[in-house]
Enzyme design. Structure first.
Site, mmCIF file in Angstrom:
data_model
loop_
_atom_site.group_PDB
_atom_site.id
_atom_site.type_symbol
_atom_site.label_atom_id
_atom_site.label_comp_id
_atom_site.label_asym_id
_atom_site.label_seq_id
_atom_site.Cartn_x
_atom_site.Cartn_y
_atom_site.Cartn_z
ATOM 1 N N ASN A 217 0.833 -1.276 0.117
ATOM 2 C CA ASN A 217 0.158 -0.123 -0.116
ATOM 3 C C ASN A 217 0.865 1.159 0.352
ATOM 4 O O ASN A 217 2.067 1.110 -0.133
ATOM 5 C CB ASN A 217 -0.820 -0.041 1.275
ATOM 6 C CG ASN A 217 -0.117 0.005 2.493
ATOM 7 O OD1 ASN A 217 0.654 0.745 2.801
ATOM 8 N ND2 ASN A 217 -0.405 -1.215 3.258
ATOM 9 N N PRO A 317 -3.464 -11.625 10.578
ATOM 10 C CA PRO A 317 -3.673 -11.510 12.016
ATOM 11 C C PRO A 317 -3.720 -9.944 12.495
ATOM 12 O O PRO A 317 -3.046 -9.091 11.420
ATOM 13 C CB PRO A 317 -2.279 -12.014 12.777
ATOM 14 C CG PRO A 317 -1.391 -11.837 11.785
ATOM 15 C CD PRO A 317 -2.127 -12.219 10.403
HETATM 16 O O1 C5P Z 1 -8.786 -2.239 11.354
HETATM 17 P P1 C5P Z 1 -7.876 -1.193 10.679
HETATM 18 O O2 C5P Z 1 -6.666 -1.928 9.873
HETATM 19 O O3 C5P Z 1 -8.400 0.067 10.268
HETATM 20 O O4 C5P Z 1 -7.187 -0.734 12.099
HETATM 21 C C1 C5P Z 1 -6.020 0.237 12.071
HETATM 22 C C2 C5P Z 1 -5.177 -0.025 13.208
HETATM 23 O O5 C5P Z 1 -4.777 -1.244 13.684
HETATM 24 C C3 C5P Z 1 -3.684 0.604 12.966
HETATM 25 O O6 C5P Z 1 -3.345 0.871 14.254
HETATM 26 C C4 C5P Z 1 -2.958 -0.677 12.494
HETATM 27 O O7 C5P Z 1 -1.416 -0.567 12.435
HETATM 28 C C5 C5P Z 1 -3.508 -1.765 13.334
HETATM 29 N N1 C5P Z 1 -3.679 -3.072 12.382
HETATM 30 C C6 C5P Z 1 -3.073 -4.079 12.832
HETATM 31 N N2 C5P Z 1 -2.752 -5.276 12.338
HETATM 32 C C7 C5P Z 1 -3.824 -5.387 11.300
HETATM 33 C C8 C5P Z 1 -4.517 -4.557 10.696
HETATM 34 C C9 C5P Z 1 -4.528 -3.244 11.611
HETATM 35 O O8 C5P Z 1 -2.062 -3.883 14.051
HETATM 36 N N3 C5P Z 1 -3.829 -6.785 10.655
#
Ligand code: C5P
Length: 409
Positions: A217, A317
């Site tokens: 990304n 995860p």
């Molecule tokens: O659920 P989402 O990806 O939008 O959440 C964002 C937050 O969760 C960020 O702080 C990101 O670093 C963390 N995150 C994570 N592991 C994932 C997805 C997101 O630690 N697989």
């Protein structure tokens, strides 16, 4: 890699007294003065007579905007108390390069020229950046002097190892201007995060499809690295678990490089045991390819292949949720980058992942840009911050985090 990260406010309102002694590394101080000025500092330069043989005082006068102090006996200098006046308004005195002779002199408390007199007469902290031939540095006499200076509360910055101007290779090189700038900023930053051990995920992840391709990304890692730098300068012990980015590691920060979300998770779980704070800034891929080809996938000419290729994905995860659910979880901070409905989505994520603090931004305001506008979400509600350069925002987040850590303690 030495890339300067700085903003015009890093040293705003600070006065630095820079002492330059006789060594070829004096040429690096021209760059240092420029960097200090660009960071907002007022710089006063003092030179030993030997230093003026390497670089002229005029160079530093032009760069600092002030006359350079060299001569202890200059009758033009006001009340004749130049050695006292110069240090009284300084926030920090730095001697760079500090020659072996100068270290020996100040270890003994001698004051036979203007610069050593300034050292003795100062009422501000002092740091020295030694620069000399490797044998001179390792000589027991120099090491004895350095130990004495440390015992006197003087900071010793460097020296670094590498090729020396004399043609030899070893320890004794003066730190680069960028590193000295970082040391100066850190020395003048209040240690509001002292004692905190932080693990941070930063940057994008790269989910491989085959040995050359993968899914990733647009995260640049800038925000995470700016935060790591600001947290480190505020006294925290920082470990970065970093996805692939093209950024220099901030001074004093420990960095573990990873590629995929699975590697990131593994590194975080290995490091988290001792952490007091976890900050998930990384843009972790939500999915990864089920199959990773051992060899480069070839374009096939079959009829079905011409219609395209389907990549089967599986869920990664959630590192942040997993850390927040640990029995003795550290204080967890999440980031939510959304393209719409920021308040609703960020707060929902905070609750789902059970975080004390979520930092949200609209992707148009922060992803891959140098400025960012964020809103903080916690149990007390939403708190929007102004649009700031990421380095300034990082400093603001230091305050916000310190406030919450103190309240939680
Ligand atoms: O659920 P989402 O990806 O939008 O959440 C964002 C937050 O969760 C960020 O702080 C990101 O670093 C963390 N995150 C994570 N592991 C994932 C997805 C997101 O630690 N697989």
């Amino acid at each position: 890699m030495s890339v300067c990260i700085q903003t015009s406010t890093d040293l705003a309102g600070k006065k630095i007294l820079l002492g330059i002694t006789g060594g070829i590394a004096a040429y690096k101080c021209a760059e240092l003065v420029r960097l200090l000025k660009k960071s907002g500092a007022d710089v006063l330069v003092g030179m030993t007579d030997a230093a003026t043989r390497f670089v002229t005082p005029l160079t530093f006068q032009a760069l600092s905007g002030h006359p350079v102090a060299v001569d202890a006996w200059n009758p033009d200098q006001g009340n004749g108390m130049h050695h006292i006046d110069l240090t009284r308004t300084a926030d920090l005195m730095v001697v760079a390069p500090a020659s072996a002779d100068f270290l020996a002199k100040i270890a003994q408390g001698r004051a036979d020229d203007l610069l050593s007199t300034l050292v003795l007469a100062r009422d501000c902290p002092l740091a020295v950046a030694p620069a000399m031939n490797r044998q001179m540095w390792s000589n027991p006499a120099t090491q004895r002097n350095v130990a004495q200076l440390r015992a006197d509360g003087i900071s010793i910055w460097g020296p670094a190892s590498g090729a020396q101007a004399c043609g030899e290779t070893g320890e004794g090189r003066m730190q680069e201007a960028c590193e000295l700038l970082e040391q100066i900023i850190a020395a003048l930053t209040p240690k509001v995060l002292a004692g905190q051990r932080m693990v941070m995920t930063v940057g994008p992840t790269f989910e491989p499809l085959d040995p050359v391709r993968g899914i990733t990304n647009r995260s640049s890692g800038q925000m995470g690295y700016a935060m790591a730098r600001a947290f480190g300068q505020a006294g925290a012990e920082v470990t970065l678990v970093s996805g692939p980015v093209n950024l220099a590691t901030p001074l004093g920060v420990r960095r573990i490089d990873v590629e995929s979300a699975a590697e990131m998770r593994q590194a975080v779980m290995r490091e988290i045991g001792n952490a007091t704070v976890f900050v998930g800034v990384a843009a972790v891929a939500d999915y990864r390819p089920v199959n990773v080809a051992e060899h480069k996938l070839k374009k096939t000419e079959s009829e079905s292949a011409q219609r395209g290729r389907t990549i089967e994905l599986t869920t990664n995860p959630d590192i942040l949720a997993e850390v927040a659910a640990l029995p003795a979880a550290p204080f967890c901070v999440g980031f939510a980058a959304e393209s719409q409905h920021l308040d609703e989505y960020a707060e929902a994520k905070r609750r789902r992942k059970k975080l004390p603090l979520m930092i949200g931004n609209l992707v148009a305001d922060g992803l891959g840009t140098t400025d960012n506008q964020v809103t903080l979400y916690d149990d007390a509600g939403r708190h929007p911050l102004p649009l700031l350069h990421k380095a300034d925002l990082a400093k603001r987040l230091v305050e916000e985090l310190a406030k919450r850590l103190n309240a939680a303690a």
